[in-house]
Enzyme design. Structure first.
Site, short mmCIF file in Angstrom:
data_model
loop_
_atom_site.label_atom_id
_atom_site.label_comp_id
_atom_site.label_asym_id
_atom_site.label_seq_id
_atom_site.Cartn_x
_atom_site.Cartn_y
_atom_site.Cartn_z
N ARG A 108 -0.40 -37.92 6.66
CA ARG A 108 -1.00 -36.66 6.21
C ARG A 108 -1.09 -36.73 4.70
O ARG A 108 -0.08 -36.86 4.01
CB ARG A 108 -0.14 -35.46 6.61
CG ARG A 108 -0.48 -34.22 5.80
CD ARG A 108 0.16 -32.96 6.32
NE ARG A 108 -0.42 -32.57 7.59
CZ ARG A 108 -0.24 -31.37 8.13
NH1 ARG A 108 0.48 -30.46 7.52
NH2 ARG A 108 -0.78 -31.09 9.29
N HIS A 135 -8.91 -32.93 10.53
CA HIS A 135 -7.62 -32.76 11.21
C HIS A 135 -7.82 -33.06 12.70
O HIS A 135 -7.77 -32.16 13.55
CB HIS A 135 -7.11 -31.33 10.99
CG HIS A 135 -5.65 -31.14 11.27
ND1 HIS A 135 -4.82 -32.17 11.68
CD2 HIS A 135 -4.87 -30.02 11.21
CE1 HIS A 135 -3.60 -31.69 11.85
NE2 HIS A 135 -3.59 -30.40 11.57
N GLN A 138 -5.21 -32.08 15.61
CA GLN A 138 -5.22 -30.64 15.89
C GLN A 138 -6.38 -30.29 16.81
O GLN A 138 -6.20 -29.57 17.81
CB GLN A 138 -5.33 -29.86 14.58
CG GLN A 138 -5.38 -28.35 14.77
CD GLN A 138 -4.08 -27.78 15.29
OE1 GLN A 138 -3.03 -28.01 14.72
NE2 GLN A 138 -4.13 -27.02 16.37
N ASP A 230 -8.90 -20.14 10.43
CA ASP A 230 -7.90 -20.91 9.68
C ASP A 230 -7.73 -20.21 8.33
O ASP A 230 -8.54 -19.35 7.96
CB ASP A 230 -8.39 -22.36 9.52
CG ASP A 230 -7.37 -23.27 8.83
OD1 ASP A 230 -6.16 -22.90 8.78
OD2 ASP A 230 -7.76 -24.34 8.32
N CYS A 270 -5.00 -22.98 14.14
CA CYS A 270 -4.17 -24.18 14.06
C CYS A 270 -2.76 -23.87 13.57
O CYS A 270 -1.83 -24.63 13.83
CB CYS A 270 -4.83 -25.20 13.14
SG CYS A 270 -5.22 -24.56 11.50
N ARG A 298 0.38 -29.81 20.72
CA ARG A 298 0.36 -30.90 19.73
C ARG A 298 1.29 -32.02 20.20
O ARG A 298 0.97 -33.19 20.07
CB ARG A 298 0.83 -30.40 18.35
CG ARG A 298 -0.09 -29.43 17.64
CD ARG A 298 -1.38 -30.08 17.16
NE ARG A 298 -1.17 -31.15 16.20
CZ ARG A 298 -0.97 -30.99 14.89
NH1 ARG A 298 -0.96 -29.79 14.36
NH2 ARG A 298 -0.80 -32.04 14.09
N1 NVA Z 1 -6.84 -26.01 6.54
C1 NVA Z 1 -5.40 -26.04 6.58
C2 NVA Z 1 -4.93 -26.57 7.90
C3 NVA Z 1 -3.44 -26.64 8.07
C4 NVA Z 1 -3.02 -27.18 9.40
C5 NVA Z 1 -4.89 -26.90 5.43
O1 NVA Z 1 -5.44 -27.97 5.20
O2 NVA Z 1 -3.95 -26.47 4.75
N1 CP Z 2 -1.41 -27.13 12.40
C1 CP Z 2 -0.70 -27.98 11.65
O1 CP Z 2 -1.07 -29.14 11.42
O2 CP Z 2 0.48 -27.46 11.21
P1 CP Z 2 1.47 -28.09 10.12
O3 CP Z 2 0.74 -28.01 8.79
O4 CP Z 2 2.69 -27.24 10.18
O5 CP Z 2 1.73 -29.52 10.50
#
Ligand code: NVA
Ligand code: CP
Length: 310
Positions: A108, A135, A138, A230, A270, A298
């Site tokens: 990540r 993502h 997800q 989101d 998500c 997940r």
């Molecule tokens: N769009 C959000 C998704 C988190 C799972 C982010 O990138 O912070």
């Molecule tokens: N939805 C998701 O990826 O959550 P986290 O940022 O907590 O991993």
């Protein structure tokens, strides 16, 4: 297993065939049953997964680490200051070294190109656990959750209300691949990436479904089977949060907006959610909401991905 995915990277849903997507769902379903009935499923006995995080995470970290453990393997967490990666060692060298120890890498991070680069030089599968662009784990989970609830994917309509971000992009890839209609409503200046939209339109045309990019949340939600949203400011955009709150005010998923969806619509997110911003409690906690099933899935879907590619 019907489709052989061993050694494959999972960087974007756009790189997966429809057969591979459904193979992931089949294996996820079977692993979920096995977990529920306490049947052993240690398919990755003795294998190791490196988990690189340069951003925060609750679901991704805990579900991958629990998942690899349940499969008989070991997950190793590397936080932002743990590896030499990108700071004092190139991504290519890191990839080559990690490939000598590990059986898979989940990453990540911010820049999507870093994940592409890591996968290019790694001899082991690389799984994208979120970048600024995509993502995929997800959205594969989201589609699996819809399949569980609605017993089909093709022909359904998903409305995504909000920022044209990583979630919007992976939903465009995922929905168009499986033949779901997708309508996205975002404020001007916050629309999804044009190349991803164009590519999704090609997949959708092949599957006989539709891609709509709109600015009117009501038009997007009209007759939707799924209403998705989101956060307005993603990780890394914290300093834009106040400005975004103003620009996205019209894009809140609330009781008035969901009236335009089908009666049996699913609300999805998500998570993490900023309740009172992109969604109100009355929707997030309503009987239509499946946000915690999504979060649970997940685990099952990523176990399937690991079992298939590692
Ligand atoms: N769009 C959000 C998704 C988190 C799972 C982010 O990138 O912070
Ligand atoms: N939805 C998701 O990826 O959550 P986290 O940022 O907590 O991993």
């Amino acid at each position: 297993m019907a489709v052989n995915m061993k050694g494959k990277d999972l960087i974007s849903i756009a790189d997966l065939s429809l057969e591979e997507i459904y193979e992931i769902f089949d294996v996820a379903h079977s692993l979920k049953q096995k977990l529920y009935t306490n049947e052993p499923h240690r398919y990755l006995e003795g294998k190791t997964l490196g988990m690189i995080f340069t951003k925060r995470s609750t679901r991704t970290r805990v579900s991958f680490e629990t998942g690899i453990y349940q499969l008989g393997g070991l997950g190793m967490y590397f936080g932002p200051n743990d590896l030499q990666l990108g700071k004092s060692e190139s991504i290519a060298d890191t990839a080559k070294v990690l490939s000598r120890y590990l059986n898979g890498i989940m990453i990540r991070t911010f820049d999507h190109n870093d994940v592409v680069e890591l996968a290019k030089y790694a001899d082991i599968p690389v799984i994208n656990g979120l970048t600024d662009l995509l993502h995929p784990c997800q959205v594969l989970t989201d589609l699996f959750t819809v399949l569980e609830k609605k017993r089909k994917l093709q022909g359904l309509k998903l409305a995504y209300i909000g920022d044209g971000n990583n979630m919007a992009h992976s939903l465009l890839n995922g929905c168009s691949k499986v033949g779901m209609d997708i309508a996205i409503a975002s404020p001007s200046g916050y629309k999804p990436n044009k190349d991803i939209v164009e590519n999704a339109k090609k997949f959708a045309a092949y599957m006989g479904s539709k891609v709509e990019i709109l600015e009117d949340p009501v038009a997007a939600v009209k007759d939707a089977d799924i209403v998705y949203t989101d956060v307005w400011a993603s990780m890394g955009q914290e300093e834009e949060a106040e400005e975004r709150k103003k620009k996205f005010a019209r894009f809140q998923v609330n009781l008035e907006l969901v009236k335009h969806a089908k009666d049996d619509y699913l609300f999805m997110h998500c998570l993490p959610a900023h309740r009172g911003e992109e969604v109100v409690n009355e929707v997030a906690d309503s009987p239509n909401s499946v946000i915690f099933d999504e979060a649970e899935n997940r685990l099952h879907v990523q176990k399937a991905i690991m079992a298939l590619v590692m």
